[in-house]
Design an enzyme around this catalytic site. Structure first.
Site, PDB file in Angstrom:
ATOM      1  N   GLU A  94       0.826  -1.199   0.000  1.00  0.00           N
ATOM      2  CA  GLU A  94       0.000   0.000   0.000  1.00  0.00           C
ATOM      3  C   GLU A  94       0.865   1.256   0.000  1.00  0.00           C
ATOM      4  OE1 GLU A  94      -4.080  -1.461   2.142  1.00  0.00           O
ATOM      5  OE2 GLU A  94      -2.502  -0.722   3.447  1.00  0.00           O
ATOM      6  N   CYS A 107       3.607   8.571   0.696  1.00  0.00           N
ATOM      7  CA  CYS A 107       4.227   7.698   1.691  1.00  0.00           C
ATOM      8  C   CYS A 107       4.403   6.320   1.043  1.00  0.00           C
ATOM      9  CB  CYS A 107       3.297   7.636   2.908  1.00  0.00           C
ATOM     10  SG  CYS A 107       3.879   6.546   4.193  1.00  0.00           S
ATOM     11  N   CYS A 114       6.333  -6.554   7.519  1.00  0.00           N
ATOM     12  CA  CYS A 114       7.525  -6.112   8.249  1.00  0.00           C
ATOM     13  C   CYS A 114       7.858  -7.150   9.314  1.00  0.00           C
ATOM     14  CB  CYS A 114       7.268  -4.763   8.916  1.00  0.00           C
ATOM     15  SG  CYS A 114       8.745  -4.046   9.676  1.00  0.00           S
ATOM     16  N   CYS A 118       6.847  -4.026  15.943  1.00  0.00           N
ATOM     17  CA  CYS A 118       6.463  -2.926  16.851  1.00  0.00           C
ATOM     18  C   CYS A 118       5.015  -3.140  17.317  1.00  0.00           C
ATOM     19  CB  CYS A 118       6.613  -1.576  16.158  1.00  0.00           C
ATOM     20  SG  CYS A 118       8.283  -1.272  15.572  1.00  0.00           S
ATOM     21  N   CYS A 121       1.860  -1.259  15.653  1.00  0.00           N
ATOM     22  CA  CYS A 121       1.813  -1.141  14.191  1.00  0.00           C
ATOM     23  C   CYS A 121       1.014  -2.270  13.542  1.00  0.00           C
ATOM     24  CB  CYS A 121       3.245  -1.142  13.669  1.00  0.00           C
ATOM     25  SG  CYS A 121       3.344  -1.155  11.887  1.00  0.00           S
ATOM     26  N   GLY A 159       6.900  -1.626   6.113  1.00  0.00           N
ATOM     27  CA  GLY A 159       8.274  -2.124   6.166  1.00  0.00           C
ATOM     28  C   GLY A 159       9.244  -1.157   6.816  1.00  0.00           C
ATOM     29  N   GLU A 160      10.390  -1.689   7.187  1.00  0.00           N
ATOM     30  CA  GLU A 160      11.491  -0.894   7.735  1.00  0.00           C
ATOM     31  C   GLU A 160      12.480  -0.675   6.592  1.00  0.00           C
ATOM     32  OE1 GLU A 160      12.851   0.776  10.383  1.00  0.00           O
ATOM     33  OE2 GLU A 160      14.650   0.880   9.146  1.00  0.00           O
ATOM     34  N   SER A 191      12.534   6.986   6.951  1.00  0.00           N
ATOM     35  CA  SER A 191      12.260   6.781   8.369  1.00  0.00           C
ATOM     36  C   SER A 191      12.767   5.409   8.814  1.00  0.00           C
ATOM     37  CB  SER A 191      10.748   6.860   8.570  1.00  0.00           C
ATOM     38  OG  SER A 191      10.425   6.560   9.890  1.00  0.00           O
ATOM     39  N   SER A 213      12.184   6.785  14.585  1.00  0.00           N
ATOM     40  CA  SER A 213      11.034   6.529  15.458  1.00  0.00           C
ATOM     41  C   SER A 213      11.533   6.404  16.882  1.00  0.00           C
ATOM     42  CB  SER A 213      10.351   5.214  15.063  1.00  0.00           C
ATOM     43  OG  SER A 213       9.954   5.294  13.728  1.00  0.00           O
ATOM     44  N   HIS A 215       9.463   7.313  20.244  1.00  0.00           N
ATOM     45  CA  HIS A 215       8.297   6.797  20.988  1.00  0.00           C
ATOM     46  C   HIS A 215       8.458   6.675  22.512  1.00  0.00           C
ATOM     47  CE1 HIS A 215       7.136   6.396  16.947  1.00  0.00           C
ATOM     48  NE2 HIS A 215       7.463   5.159  16.747  1.00  0.00           N
ATOM     49  N   HIS A 289      -3.078   5.583  16.510  1.00  0.00           N
ATOM     50  CA  HIS A 289      -4.312   5.079  15.906  1.00  0.00           C
ATOM     51  C   HIS A 289      -4.491   3.638  16.354  1.00  0.00           C
ATOM     52  CE1 HIS A 289      -2.949   8.194  12.925  1.00  0.00           C
ATOM     53  NE2 HIS A 289      -4.112   8.640  13.335  1.00  0.00           N
ATOM     54  N   CYS A 332      -0.849   6.756   9.767  1.00  0.00           N
ATOM     55  CA  CYS A 332       0.415   6.210  10.236  1.00  0.00           C
ATOM     56  C   CYS A 332       0.220   4.918  11.044  1.00  0.00           C
ATOM     57  CB  CYS A 332       1.088   7.267  11.100  1.00  0.00           C
ATOM     58  SG  CYS A 332       2.715   6.782  11.589  1.00  0.00           S
TER      59      CYS A 332
HETATM   60  S1  SF4 Z   1       6.482   0.629  12.799  1.00  0.00           S
HETATM   61 FE1  SF4 Z   1       7.716   0.362  10.956  1.00  0.00          FE
HETATM   62  S2  SF4 Z   1       9.413  -0.943  11.659  1.00  0.00           S
HETATM   63 FE2  SF4 Z   1       7.825  -1.115  13.231  1.00  0.00          FE
HETATM   64  S3  SF4 Z   1       6.648  -2.945  12.604  1.00  0.00           S
HETATM   65 FE3  SF4 Z   1       5.632  -1.133  11.688  1.00  0.00          FE
HETATM   66  S4  SF4 Z   1       6.480  -0.980   9.635  1.00  0.00           S
HETATM   67 FE4  SF4 Z   1       7.843  -2.301  10.820  1.00  0.00          FE
END
Ligand code: SF4
Length: 343
Positions: A94, A107, A114, A118, A121, A159-160, A191, A213, A215, A289, A332
């Site tokens: 997406e 974005c 991923c 996290c 997420c 993804g990272e 990011s 990130s 947090h 969210h 996000c």
């Molecule tokens: S925040 Fe980013 S790095 Fe963490 S699980 Fe989600 S997509 Fe992966």
């Protein structure tokens, strides 16, 4: 018929020079190809009209263009659009297009799913289903119906990015190079959750902006929501950033998702001011969210505002990022293509 060996879109000039050499074609053919790929709107090798017939035939035997239109779009009440693109092996990704007055941000995703896990997420819940190649990352930009309107690109989708370093760096080269899309690196932000070796390489080899990130400023607390903290601690991440001389033009930002009753106390403000002392940066606050299956909760607007004011009083430049596209799960942390995967 012989199977094609690959795709042209997403190859760097250097890679194309070695491909044309292998095919016994003149070296300048590589520059002609990059012109067609990244400057002109052609969708087939046949349309590359200044290439010799022999060159077009040889290329067509080996390669496909590698472009693909989005297969679906969802439009939010606030104008945000979420596009679904098909990746290789039948997977989907997406891409969120966020228009706002004179700023149109795209974005992009760098992986299908991923593996970073996290807690907050939605992409993490999908698990990891593969890396995108450079062409697939760039195709999200090139094949977007609103391509001409894009002013900013952020690598903050699924993804990272630094877990798919080679493809991400290749895509950044093509986005910013004169032979490529020639977009200013000041309009691109990558990011990361803090993969230190990749941060160092990125800061050295690219001029694009970096977002980290954060947090939570407390390692124990951060570890509970971001497993990467077990591998690369926040202290080490900040050390790595501090040790790199940043030009005036380059921006480091820290993304900070605010969770109800978790990470916005006066203690957090004090510690953030301490650990970020001396780093020219800004903090972007994001409202959490809620995603299914997490105990975390969203804060109210007042909490966000008070946290912002408290950080600013400590001298930290802080903005609250507006939530966009929440109704279509484009905001996000909400991207996921789990439902689209073949069962
Ligand atoms: S925040 Fe980013 S790095 Fe963490 S699980 Fe989600 S997509 Fe992966």
């Amino acid at each position: 018929m012989e199977e094609k060996q690959g795709v042209l879109f997403g190859k760097t000039l250097r890679q194309l020079e070695s491909e044309v050499f292998e095919l016994g074609l003149p070296r300048y053919t590589a520059t002609q190809i990059t012109d067609w790929l990244y400057k002109k709107d052609v969708t087939s090798i046949d349309e590359m009209s200044n290439l010799s017939k022999e060159a077009r035939e040889k290329l067509s035997e080996r390669y496909e263009m590698g472009l693909s239109e989005p297969v679906k779009v969802q439009v939010s009440v606030d104008g945000t659009k979420k596009y679904l693109y098909r990746a290789h092996n039948g997977k989907f990704i997406e891409t969120a297009y966020i228009p706002e007055r004179d700023r149109h941000t795209l974005c992009v995703s760098s992986q299908v799913g991923c593996k970073m896990g996290c807690l907050f997420c939605f992409t993490a819940k999908q698990g990891f289903q593969g890396n995108l190649n450079a062409g697939e990352i760039l195709n999200q930009i090139w094949s977007l119906p609103e391509r001409q309107l894009i002013t900013n690109i952020v690598y903050m989708g699924m993804g990272e990015p630094f877990d798919n370093m080679e493809a991400v760096m290749q895509s950044l080269e093509i986005l910013t190079a004169e032979y490529g899309l020639a977009i200013s690196p000041r309009r691109i932000t990558v990011s990361t959750i803090g993969i230190i070796p990749a941060i160092k390489t990125f800061l050295e080899l690219s001029s694009c902006h970096l977002a980290v990130s954060l947090h939570s400023p407390f390692e124990e607390e951060r570890r509970r929501i971001m497993p990467i903290e077990h591998v690369y601690s926040l202290t080490q991440v900040l050390e790595a950033i501090r040790s790199f001389p940043l030009g005036k033009q380059r921006r480091i930002s820290f993304e900070y998702i605010v969770f109800k009753d978790l990470n916005h106390s006066p203690r957090h403000v004090k510690e953030l001011a301490r650990i970020l002392n001396g780093i020219r940066c800004r903090i972007n606050l994001l409202r959490f969210h809620p995603v299914p299956g997490t105990p975390l909760k969203a804060p109210d607007e007042k909490t966000l505002q008070e946290f912002k004011t408290a950080l600013e009083k400590k001298g930290l430049t802080t903005t609250i990022r507006k939530s966009r596209g929440q109704d279509i799960y484009a905001a996000c942390g909400l991207l996921s293509t789990k439902e689209q995967q073949p069962r």
